[in-house]
Design a protein around this motif. Structure first.
Motif: not given
Length: 59
Positions: A6-22
């Motif tokens: 569920k964290l994937l819905e709220i966390v983002a890459c700290p560099v580009c602010k893009g979506k992260l994949e698990y």
């Protein structure tokens, strides 16, 4: 300790602010834009640019 997906819905890459994949098998979050992999330590993502490693070609 397992990573809460569920964290994937709220966390983002700290560099580009893009979506992260698990990536379960390597226990990391990946940013395909910046080609970085962020480790997950005891179920907690370590979203620090200096702790990230370059993304391998096969991903």
């Amino acid at each position: 300790m397992a990573f809460d997906k569920k964290l994937l819905e709220i966390v983002a890459c700290p560099v580009c602010k893009g979506k992260l994949e698990y990536q379960k098998e390597k226990q990391q979050l990946i940013c395909k834009v910046d080609r970085l992999a962020y480790p997950i330590d005891e179920g907690i993502p370590v979203l620090l640019e200096n702790k990230a490693s370059p993304l391998e070609e096969q991903v």
